[in-house]
Design an enzyme around this catalytic site. Structure first.
Site, PDB file in Angstrom:
ATOM      1  N   LYS A   1      -9.370  -1.998  -3.106  1.00 54.16           N
ATOM      2  CA  LYS A   1      -9.318  -2.542  -1.563  1.00 54.16           C
ATOM      3  C   LYS A   1     -10.459  -1.900  -1.161  1.00 54.16           C
ATOM      4  O   LYS A   1     -11.026  -0.767  -0.989  1.00 54.16           O
ATOM      5  CB  LYS A   1      -8.058  -2.166  -1.097  1.00 54.16           C
ATOM      6  CG  LYS A   1      -6.884  -2.717  -1.597  1.00 54.16           C
ATOM      7  CD  LYS A   1      -5.424  -2.153  -1.172  1.00 54.16           C
ATOM      8  CE  LYS A   1      -5.186  -0.691  -1.531  1.00 54.16           C
ATOM      9  NZ  LYS A   1      -4.106  -0.099  -1.065  1.00 54.16           N
TER      10      LYS A   1
ATOM     11  N   ASP B   1      -1.272  -0.326   5.999  1.00 55.98           N
ATOM     12  CA  ASP B   1      -1.538   0.094   7.254  1.00 55.98           C
ATOM     13  C   ASP B   1      -2.891   0.082   7.660  1.00 55.98           C
ATOM     14  O   ASP B   1      -3.164   0.432   8.813  1.00 55.98           O
ATOM     15  CB  ASP B   1      -0.984   1.475   7.272  1.00 55.98           C
ATOM     16  CG  ASP B   1      -1.912   2.531   6.584  1.00 55.98           C
ATOM     17  OD1 ASP B   1      -1.804   2.289   5.241  1.00 55.98           O
ATOM     18  OD2 ASP B   1      -2.579   3.166   6.968  1.00 55.98           O
TER      19      ASP B   1
ATOM     20  N   ASP C   1       0.964  -1.057  -0.064  1.00 57.96           N
ATOM     21  CA  ASP C   1       0.171  -0.093   0.100  1.00 57.96           C
ATOM     22  C   ASP C   1       0.893   1.287  -0.157  1.00 57.96           C
ATOM     23  O   ASP C   1       2.146   1.225   0.094  1.00 57.96           O
ATOM     24  CB  ASP C   1      -0.756   0.096   1.186  1.00 57.96           C
ATOM     25  CG  ASP C   1      -1.581   1.286   1.423  1.00 57.96           C
ATOM     26  OD1 ASP C   1      -2.178   1.553   0.674  1.00 57.96           O
ATOM     27  OD2 ASP C   1      -1.446   1.826   2.579  1.00 57.96           O
TER      28      ASP C   1
ATOM     29  N   ASP D   1      -0.307   5.362   0.982  1.00 57.85           N
ATOM     30  CA  ASP D   1      -0.707   6.307   1.992  1.00 57.85           C
ATOM     31  C   ASP D   1      -0.476   5.537   3.408  1.00 57.85           C
ATOM     32  O   ASP D   1      -1.380   4.692   3.621  1.00 57.85           O
ATOM     33  CB  ASP D   1      -1.500   7.248   1.776  1.00 57.85           C
ATOM     34  CG  ASP D   1      -1.188   8.560   2.154  1.00 57.85           C
ATOM     35  OD1 ASP D   1      -0.164   8.739   3.070  1.00 57.85           O
ATOM     36  OD2 ASP D   1      -1.922   9.632   1.949  1.00 57.85           O
TER      37      ASP D   1
END
Lengths: 254, 254
Positions: free
Chosen positions: A181, A206, A10, A12
């Site tokens: 996602k 995250d 991922d 950000d």
């Protein structure tokens, strides 16, 4: 901790925080590169071209090129092409989506498209949404790049693509196919590009509700890093824990 | 069939169909006028001023003045004023809402409003929605004039205010207070204006899911007329039937 041959990562909250580098993440990808492991950055950002995504990573010293990036726009365009049920698309979205659709040879059509695609568009208007509603009611297959509710900006939380998509969903009564996602679709496409068996790939992110769920739904191992959205206490109530949980990516052997 | 002293009457599908007169409805209101019965037109249209609504009715020969009209915009503005918890409003909407808020002495405020009001706005943009989301997250009370999913036009079904409202609802996670039908709020305000006891008032409309439900929720009798949306077969599955059901308003004694 197990090591893998392919890493889906991922952006950000995992590789950077807005405009701030996460040094451990840069080191992590550099280590993957040294060991010649495969990696792909998997992002729900539909507005950027892969070259732009890679350029931002490069600015933090991350070894990344356009070929290491899969955006929801690219996944959406690929999904439509593979489905092979028509090639005309009416879309709401920005440059990243426009280019991705063109690259897959899909054509723009406002009145009788085979597909309506809604991606984040900070210039969205009533008229654009009206055209989407009319086309969906007219039988077009309704696709949304991703269901994110909010867009994190310096001004605060602005409407995300899931919120914009809801206009068409509520008005027509038709639920869209979401590509990004936490759906498995984008992860499955990333796996296809890596060409590795499931047990050799891990999804790194995250955010439990997007990154980790997408990995779980795609049937691969998952690695949650606490540098972004999901805190330790959030994990107490989840149905299925991530395979691995770390505070920073320095802890991950490659 | 019982006669009443006060009549709350829906517009589209009941008094006219788009730009077509419904002659029985015109005759019905003329009979109410002759017998000096009270009546009010109760509409979920938030974009028009009451003078405009009355003018359209007059064009069909219906005895109607601005004082006979209550729009969701008027009901929204009145609701905020009566609540007496602040007077500054950020709104998305057209002329009808703007004028209604001004008439109640409410002021326009973009960044720290007491209220965010979403009404139908065919010029809505991402930026307008972004401001609404920021203000709601900042603590403003979130109100929507009405939850209609679609707007019936010559082009087809375009996004209604409920669809536009969903952007702010989905993005912020805050449900709005809806004012229009099928909520009781607009009907209760109309009753207040008539100043009659509940048993003397009936809600007249063509749509079970908005007009009739609003009447039921406000605790008054209801009269469904089959000149618009709701067909006979739809009534087989409803929890509570309308008090009266007619094919045209010619059948209703006054």
């Amino acid at each position: 901790m197990k090591t893998y041959k392919g890493y889906l990562i991922d952006l950000d909250g995992t590789m950077y925080k807005g405009s701030e580098e996460i040094a451990e993440a840069t080191r992590f990808v550099s280590r993957l590169r040294e060991k010649q492991m495969d990696y792909l950055f998997v992002t729900n950002n539909s507005t950027k071209r892969p070259e732009e995504v890679a350029a931002k990573l490069q600015s933090f010293g991350v070894p990344a090129e356009a070929k290491h990036v899969i955006t929801t726009s690219m996944a959406t365009a690929h999904f439509i092409k593979e489905r092979d049920k028509g090639r005309s698309v009416y879309f709401i979205g920005q440059e990243g989506l426009k280019v991705a659709l063109e690259k897959e040879g899909l054509s723009y059509e406002e009145t009788h498209p085979d597909y309506v695609v809604v991606g984040l568009d900070q210039e969205v208007t009533y008229e654009k949404l009206a055209k989407a509603c009319l086309a969906v009611r007219n039988g077009a297959t309704f696709i949304s790049t991703n269901s994110d509710r909010a867009l994190v900006t310096e001004r605060g939380f602005l409407p995300g693509n899931g919120a914009i998509t809801s206009v068409v969903e509520i008005s027509t009564g038709q639920a869209p196919i979401f590509i990004g996602k936490p759906e498995a679709i984008i992860v499955e496409q990333a796996m296809e590009r890596l060409g590795l068996p499931k047990e050799d790939v891990v999804m790194v992110g995250d955010n439990y509700d997007t990154d980790i769920l997408a990995g779980i739904r795609a049937g691969i191992d998952t690695l949650l890093v606490h540098t972004g959205v999901t805190k330790k206490e959030h994990l107490l109530n989840v149905q299925q824990a991530p395979t691995w949980v770390v505070d920073t990516l320095d802890e991950v052997p490659v």
